[in-house]
Design a protein around this motif. Structure first.
Motif, mmCIF file in Angstrom:
data_model
loop_
_atom_site.group_PDB
_atom_site.id
_atom_site.type_symbol
_atom_site.label_atom_id
_atom_site.label_comp_id
_atom_site.label_asym_id
_atom_site.label_seq_id
_atom_site.Cartn_x
_atom_site.Cartn_y
_atom_site.Cartn_z
ATOM 1 N N UNK A 42 0.830 -1.187 0.000
ATOM 2 C CA UNK A 42 0.000 0.000 0.000
ATOM 3 C C UNK A 42 0.873 1.247 0.000
ATOM 4 N N UNK A 43 0.364 2.349 -0.569
ATOM 5 C CA UNK A 43 1.099 3.614 -0.441
ATOM 6 C C UNK A 43 1.310 3.924 1.032
ATOM 7 N N UNK A 44 2.360 4.663 1.318
ATOM 8 C CA UNK A 44 2.693 4.963 2.713
ATOM 9 C C UNK A 44 3.300 6.343 2.827
ATOM 10 N N UNK A 45 3.246 6.859 4.049
ATOM 11 C CA UNK A 45 3.964 8.105 4.294
ATOM 12 C C UNK A 45 4.643 8.029 5.647
ATOM 13 N N UNK A 46 5.837 8.587 5.685
ATOM 14 C CA UNK A 46 6.588 8.703 6.926
ATOM 15 C C UNK A 46 6.380 10.112 7.466
ATOM 16 N N UNK A 47 5.853 10.172 8.662
ATOM 17 C CA UNK A 47 5.606 11.449 9.318
ATOM 18 C C UNK A 47 6.512 11.559 10.535
ATOM 19 N N UNK A 48 6.690 12.768 11.003
ATOM 20 C CA UNK A 48 7.417 12.995 12.246
ATOM 21 C C UNK A 48 6.661 14.028 13.060
ATOM 22 N N UNK A 49 6.488 13.737 14.336
ATOM 23 C CA UNK A 49 5.817 14.694 15.223
ATOM 24 C C UNK A 49 6.727 15.871 15.547
ATOM 25 N N UNK A 50 7.999 15.763 15.231
ATOM 26 C CA UNK A 50 8.942 16.858 15.463
ATOM 27 C C UNK A 50 8.915 17.895 14.342
ATOM 28 N N UNK A 51 8.648 17.447 13.120
ATOM 29 C CA UNK A 51 8.872 18.279 11.941
ATOM 30 C C UNK A 51 7.711 19.201 11.608
ATOM 31 N N UNK A 52 7.954 20.498 11.447
ATOM 32 C CA UNK A 52 6.876 21.398 11.005
ATOM 33 C C UNK A 52 6.421 21.077 9.593
ATOM 34 N N UNK A 53 7.345 20.594 8.734
ATOM 35 C CA UNK A 53 6.979 20.278 7.367
ATOM 36 C C UNK A 53 6.070 19.056 7.304
ATOM 37 N N UNK A 54 6.308 18.106 8.183
ATOM 38 C CA UNK A 54 5.410 16.958 8.279
ATOM 39 C C UNK A 54 4.032 17.414 8.750
ATOM 40 N N UNK A 73 -7.585 18.718 2.101
ATOM 41 C CA UNK A 73 -7.895 18.531 0.678
ATOM 42 C C UNK A 73 -8.241 17.095 0.312
ATOM 43 N N UNK A 74 -7.537 16.128 0.893
ATOM 44 C CA UNK A 74 -7.755 14.732 0.526
ATOM 45 C C UNK A 74 -7.641 13.823 1.742
ATOM 46 N N UNK A 75 -8.582 13.962 2.695
ATOM 47 C CA UNK A 75 -8.526 13.080 3.863
ATOM 48 C C UNK A 75 -8.689 11.619 3.489
ATOM 49 N N UNK A 76 -9.347 11.355 2.349
ATOM 50 C CA UNK A 76 -9.526 9.962 1.930
ATOM 51 C C UNK A 76 -8.190 9.308 1.581
ATOM 52 N N UNK A 77 -7.221 10.116 1.155
ATOM 53 C CA UNK A 77 -5.899 9.568 0.865
ATOM 54 C C UNK A 77 -5.208 9.156 2.163
ATOM 55 N N UNK A 78 -5.309 10.006 3.175
ATOM 56 C CA UNK A 78 -4.726 9.653 4.468
ATOM 57 C C UNK A 78 -5.352 8.379 5.027
ATOM 58 N N UNK A 79 -6.627 8.161 4.734
ATOM 59 C CA UNK A 79 -7.305 6.969 5.232
ATOM 60 C C UNK A 79 -6.909 5.711 4.463
ATOM 61 N N UNK A 80 -6.331 5.885 3.282
ATOM 62 C CA UNK A 80 -6.053 4.726 2.425
ATOM 63 C C UNK A 80 -4.579 4.340 2.380
ATOM 64 N N UNK A 81 -3.739 5.051 3.128
ATOM 65 C CA UNK A 81 -2.305 4.765 3.096
ATOM 66 C C UNK A 81 -1.817 4.367 4.485
ATOM 67 N N UNK A 82 -0.644 3.755 4.524
ATOM 68 C CA UNK A 82 -0.047 3.375 5.799
ATOM 69 C C UNK A 82 0.738 4.548 6.372
ATOM 70 N N UNK A 83 0.646 4.706 7.681
ATOM 71 C CA UNK A 83 1.364 5.758 8.404
ATOM 72 C C UNK A 83 2.528 5.120 9.144
ATOM 73 N N UNK A 84 3.709 5.699 8.994
ATOM 74 C CA UNK A 84 4.883 5.199 9.701
ATOM 75 C C UNK A 84 5.639 6.384 10.296
#
Length: 239
Positions: A6-18, A28-39
């Motif tokens: 599945x598509x995925x995104x790496x996020x960081x709670x430290x990063x303002x850009x994340x 804009x696209x909450x459905x995309x966040x619901x359809x991908x893996x969060x790491x």
């Protein structure tokens, strides 16, 4: 034949850009966040670094220059203004331990509340100026979400959560991550808050049909094109 991940995104709670990427996707696209893996991704402390070293994993983390740090402060304010965020705060991180928040995310994810935890942690850090490396702050977030405050606030002291966190960081290295936010769709990778839109198009299958195809150079045969080393990141993809 291996199945496509599945598509995925790496996020960081430290990063303002994340955080900006998260807000852009949510608006804009909450459905995309619901359809991908969060790491999650974070800079490990000594204990996590030792666990990674035991597995032969080295993360591509380099010290940030003073000039880049000042640039990020300016750039963050600019990006916040573009998004109409007038209540952004820049938290003061004194001796941060990023395991405190990110291992707490794993505990929240175990309860099916990982996304809610991310939203609350981002709000606490970037809009309320709270230090998410303090267990007391994590306990308050857990209570707000109706989760076990003791488990989340002490996640950094849980050996099993430590091992799972190290495994996630090792996975980021295997995925070729070098900054956040970092998105992956199939074999394609997208780095930085300015790559949110093309990642969304790729996930939704709405790539521009009129865009010319361009073959990227193979790093193995174009080593002369690669930078010599050091902090080669830009502010939109790290920080």
């Amino acid at each position: 034949m291996a199945s496509r991940r599945r598509p995925r995104w790496y996020f960081s709670l430290r990063s303002p850009y994340s955080w900006f990427a998260y807000r852009d996707l949510m608006s804009t696209h909450p459905e995309v966040l619901d359809s991908i893996d969060w790491l999650p991704f974070w800079e490990p402390d000594e204990e996590t670094a030792r666990l990674l070293a035991d597995e032969g994993v080295t993360l591509p983390i380099v010290a940030m220059s003073r000039a880049k740090n000042f640039y990020i402060l300016q750039d963050t304010r600019r990006l916040a203004n573009e998004r109409g965020l007038t209540d952004i705060t820049w938290p003061i991180d004194r001796d941060p331990c990023w395991e405190v928040a990110h291992l707490a995310w794993i505990a929240a994810e175990d309860e099916g509340r990982g996304k809610d935890f991310v939203a609350a942690a981002y709000r606490a850090r970037w809009q309320e100026g709270r230090n998410i490396s303090e267990p007391e702050v994590i306990a308050a977030i857990a209570e707000e979400l109706g989760l076990d405050a003791e488990r989340l606030s002490t996640a950094a002291r849980d050996p099993q959560l430590r091992k799972r966190g190290a495994a996630l960081l090792a996975e980021s290295a295997h995925d070729g991550l070098f900054g956040v936010p970092f998105f992956i769709n199939g074999r394609d990778k997208y780095w930085g808050v300015d790559r949110v839109a093309p990642f969304v198009r790729a996930v939704l299958g709405t790539e521009r049909s009129d865009a010319p195809a361009v073959d990227a150079p193979d790093p193995a045969t174009h080593a002369d094109l690669l930078p010599a080393g050091g902090d080669q990141g830009h502010a939109g993809g790290c920080g």
